[in-house]
Design a protein around this motif. Structure first.
Motif, mmCIF file in Angstrom:
data_model
loop_
_atom_site.group_PDB
_atom_site.id
_atom_site.type_symbol
_atom_site.label_atom_id
_atom_site.label_comp_id
_atom_site.label_asym_id
_atom_site.label_seq_id
_atom_site.Cartn_x
_atom_site.Cartn_y
_atom_site.Cartn_z
ATOM 1 N N LYS A 35 8.082 14.916 -54.792
ATOM 2 C CA LYS A 35 6.627 15.090 -54.937
ATOM 3 C C LYS A 35 5.872 14.183 -53.975
ATOM 4 O O LYS A 35 4.867 14.578 -53.391
ATOM 5 C CB LYS A 35 6.219 14.801 -56.381
ATOM 6 N N LYS A 36 6.363 12.951 -53.817
ATOM 7 C CA LYS A 36 5.709 12.006 -52.897
ATOM 8 C C LYS A 36 5.725 12.548 -51.470
ATOM 9 O O LYS A 36 4.680 12.578 -50.800
ATOM 10 C CB LYS A 36 6.415 10.648 -52.940
ATOM 11 N N HIS A 37 6.882 12.988 -51.002
ATOM 12 C CA HIS A 37 6.982 13.454 -49.612
ATOM 13 C C HIS A 37 6.182 14.734 -49.381
ATOM 14 O O HIS A 37 5.572 14.895 -48.323
ATOM 15 C CB HIS A 37 8.443 13.627 -49.212
ATOM 16 N N ARG A 38 6.162 15.613 -50.355
ATOM 17 C CA ARG A 38 5.344 16.826 -50.208
ATOM 18 C C ARG A 38 3.866 16.476 -50.163
ATOM 19 O O ARG A 38 3.108 17.034 -49.368
ATOM 20 C CB ARG A 38 5.624 17.793 -51.355
ATOM 21 N N ALA A 39 3.452 15.549 -51.025
ATOM 22 C CA ALA A 39 2.044 15.140 -51.037
ATOM 23 C C ALA A 39 1.668 14.454 -49.722
ATOM 24 O O ALA A 39 0.580 14.678 -49.190
ATOM 25 C CB ALA A 39 1.783 14.217 -52.222
ATOM 26 N N LEU A 40 2.582 13.624 -49.195
ATOM 27 C CA LEU A 40 2.294 12.956 -47.924
ATOM 28 C C LEU A 40 2.215 13.951 -46.767
ATOM 29 O O LEU A 40 1.428 13.768 -45.844
ATOM 30 C CB LEU A 40 3.352 11.886 -47.632
ATOM 31 N N GLN A 41 3.026 14.998 -46.817
ATOM 32 C CA GLN A 41 2.975 16.016 -45.769
ATOM 33 C C GLN A 41 1.673 16.806 -45.830
ATOM 34 O O GLN A 41 1.163 17.254 -44.809
ATOM 35 C CB GLN A 41 4.171 16.961 -45.894
ATOM 36 N N GLU A 42 1.128 16.965 -47.030
ATOM 37 C CA GLU A 42 -0.111 17.728 -47.193
ATOM 38 C C GLU A 42 -1.361 16.860 -47.074
ATOM 39 O O GLU A 42 -2.464 17.400 -46.992
ATOM 40 C CB GLU A 42 -0.099 18.427 -48.550
ATOM 41 N N GLU A 47 -5.853 9.143 -44.022
ATOM 42 C CA GLU A 47 -5.238 7.895 -44.471
ATOM 43 C C GLU A 47 -5.659 7.516 -45.890
ATOM 44 O O GLU A 47 -4.889 6.901 -46.617
ATOM 45 C CB GLU A 47 -5.577 6.757 -43.500
ATOM 46 N N ALA A 48 -6.854 7.891 -46.296
ATOM 47 C CA ALA A 48 -7.314 7.579 -47.649
ATOM 48 C C ALA A 48 -6.445 8.297 -48.688
ATOM 49 O O ALA A 48 -6.072 7.707 -49.709
ATOM 50 C CB ALA A 48 -8.778 7.967 -47.817
ATOM 51 N N GLU A 49 -6.111 9.540 -48.419
ATOM 52 C CA GLU A 49 -5.243 10.285 -49.338
ATOM 53 C C GLU A 49 -3.839 9.681 -49.364
ATOM 54 O O GLU A 49 -3.224 9.575 -50.424
ATOM 55 C CB GLU A 49 -5.176 11.759 -48.931
ATOM 56 N N LYS A 50 -3.342 9.285 -48.193
ATOM 57 C CA LYS A 50 -2.017 8.666 -48.135
ATOM 58 C C LYS A 50 -1.993 7.349 -48.899
ATOM 59 O O LYS A 50 -1.011 7.035 -49.578
ATOM 60 C CB LYS A 50 -1.593 8.455 -46.683
ATOM 61 N N LYS A 51 -3.072 6.587 -48.803
ATOM 62 C CA LYS A 51 -3.150 5.320 -49.527
ATOM 63 C C LYS A 51 -3.182 5.571 -51.032
ATOM 64 O O LYS A 51 -2.553 4.851 -51.817
ATOM 65 C CB LYS A 51 -4.386 4.540 -49.084
ATOM 66 N N GLN A 52 -3.893 6.590 -51.447
ATOM 67 C CA GLN A 52 -3.975 6.950 -52.861
ATOM 68 C C GLN A 52 -2.596 7.371 -53.399
ATOM 69 O O GLN A 52 -2.210 6.992 -54.504
ATOM 70 C CB GLN A 52 -4.985 8.087 -53.027
ATOM 71 N N PRO A 112 13.783 -6.405 -46.986
ATOM 72 C CA PRO A 112 12.643 -6.279 -46.068
ATOM 73 C C PRO A 112 12.247 -4.828 -45.786
ATOM 74 O O PRO A 112 13.061 -4.033 -45.339
ATOM 75 C CB PRO A 112 13.131 -6.958 -44.788
ATOM 76 N N GLY A 113 11.005 -4.502 -46.098
ATOM 77 C CA GLY A 113 10.441 -3.199 -45.788
ATOM 78 C C GLY A 113 10.829 -2.071 -46.731
ATOM 79 O O GLY A 113 10.298 -0.972 -46.611
ATOM 80 N N LEU A 114 11.720 -2.313 -47.676
ATOM 81 C CA LEU A 114 12.188 -1.241 -48.545
ATOM 82 C C LEU A 114 11.100 -0.756 -49.492
ATOM 83 O O LEU A 114 10.871 0.451 -49.614
ATOM 84 C CB LEU A 114 13.422 -1.684 -49.345
ATOM 85 N N TYR A 115 10.406 -1.672 -50.141
ATOM 86 C CA TYR A 115 9.396 -1.260 -51.114
ATOM 87 C C TYR A 115 8.267 -0.486 -50.436
ATOM 88 O O TYR A 115 7.806 0.540 -50.944
ATOM 89 C CB TYR A 115 8.851 -2.480 -51.870
ATOM 90 N N GLU A 116 7.852 -0.947 -49.265
ATOM 91 C CA GLU A 116 6.789 -0.259 -48.532
ATOM 92 C C GLU A 116 7.254 1.140 -48.115
ATOM 93 O O GLU A 116 6.492 2.089 -48.147
ATOM 94 C CB GLU A 116 6.387 -1.067 -47.297
ATOM 95 N N LYS A 117 8.527 1.264 -47.728
ATOM 96 C CA LYS A 117 9.067 2.569 -47.349
ATOM 97 C C LYS A 117 9.087 3.503 -48.558
ATOM 98 O O LYS A 117 8.759 4.674 -48.444
ATOM 99 C CB LYS A 117 10.476 2.415 -46.793
ATOM 100 N N LEU A 118 9.445 2.978 -49.712
ATOM 101 C CA LEU A 118 9.541 3.808 -50.907
ATOM 102 C C LEU A 118 8.177 4.305 -51.383
ATOM 103 O O LEU A 118 8.068 5.409 -51.889
ATOM 104 C CB LEU A 118 10.231 3.039 -52.031
ATOM 105 N N ILE A 119 7.146 3.484 -51.226
ATOM 106 C CA ILE A 119 5.849 3.911 -51.749
ATOM 107 C C ILE A 119 5.008 4.673 -50.731
ATOM 108 O O ILE A 119 4.149 5.460 -51.112
ATOM 109 C CB ILE A 119 5.032 2.727 -52.322
ATOM 110 N N SER A 120 5.262 4.477 -49.440
ATOM 111 C CA SER A 120 4.325 5.077 -48.496
ATOM 112 C C SER A 120 4.938 5.917 -47.385
ATOM 113 O O SER A 120 4.227 6.606 -46.695
ATOM 114 C CB SER A 120 3.474 3.983 -47.848
ATOM 115 N N ASN A 121 6.187 5.866 -47.186
ATOM 116 C CA ASN A 121 6.751 6.574 -46.028
ATOM 117 C C ASN A 121 7.089 7.985 -46.368
ATOM 118 O O ASN A 121 7.958 8.433 -46.859
ATOM 119 C CB ASN A 121 7.961 5.823 -45.488
#
Length: 125
Positions: free
Chosen positions: A75-82, A86-91, A116-125
């Motif tokens: 769901k995260k990756h589909r939402a990020l693709q759509e 940047e405001a939507e991605k941050k949300q 290093p960088g794992l949590y940020e990758k999991l929530i935003s990448n």
């Protein structure tokens, strides 16, 4: 007559050498054009996220770890693709952050953040 045969042999060797080089370069050129990598789907990206996460923390007590988190990350990756900006991605990142904090204990979250960088990758990448 000997000279004619030697010139003929040299000429044939040059033609054969040229043909071999031409064949080698054409094979190399075709190999470079066919090596395009297809973009990964949301499911593939989600499976990568779950795999990396399972290596970072102990998930032995969590029965449906792979199923639940694969669904969340798909769901995260589909939402990020759509997402359009940047405001939507941050949300989306804030939403995933909240879900991860609700799913895991504070010590597990700290173990994830220790990489290093794992949590940020999991929530935003």
């Amino acid at each position: 007559m000997i000279r004619f045969n030697s010139i003929k042999q040299i000429f044939m060797k040059k033609i054969i050498s040229f043909m071999i080089l031409l064949l080698a370069f054409s094979i190399q050129a075709s190999a470079q054009t066919t090596a395009k990598v297809a973009p990964k789907t949301a499911e593939e990206l989600a499976k990568q996220d779950v795999f990396v996460l399972s290596k970072a923390i102990d998930v032995s007590g969590y029965e449906n770890f792979y199923v639940d988190l694969t669904g969340l990350f798909v769901k995260k990756h589909r939402a990020l693709q759509e997402a359009k900006n940047e405001a939507e991605k941050k949300q989306i990142a804030e939403l995933i952050d909240g879900k991860l904090k609700a799913t895991f204990s504070p010590t597990q979250i700290e173990a994830i953040k220790a990489k290093p960088g794992l949590y940020e990758k999991l929530i935003s990448n």
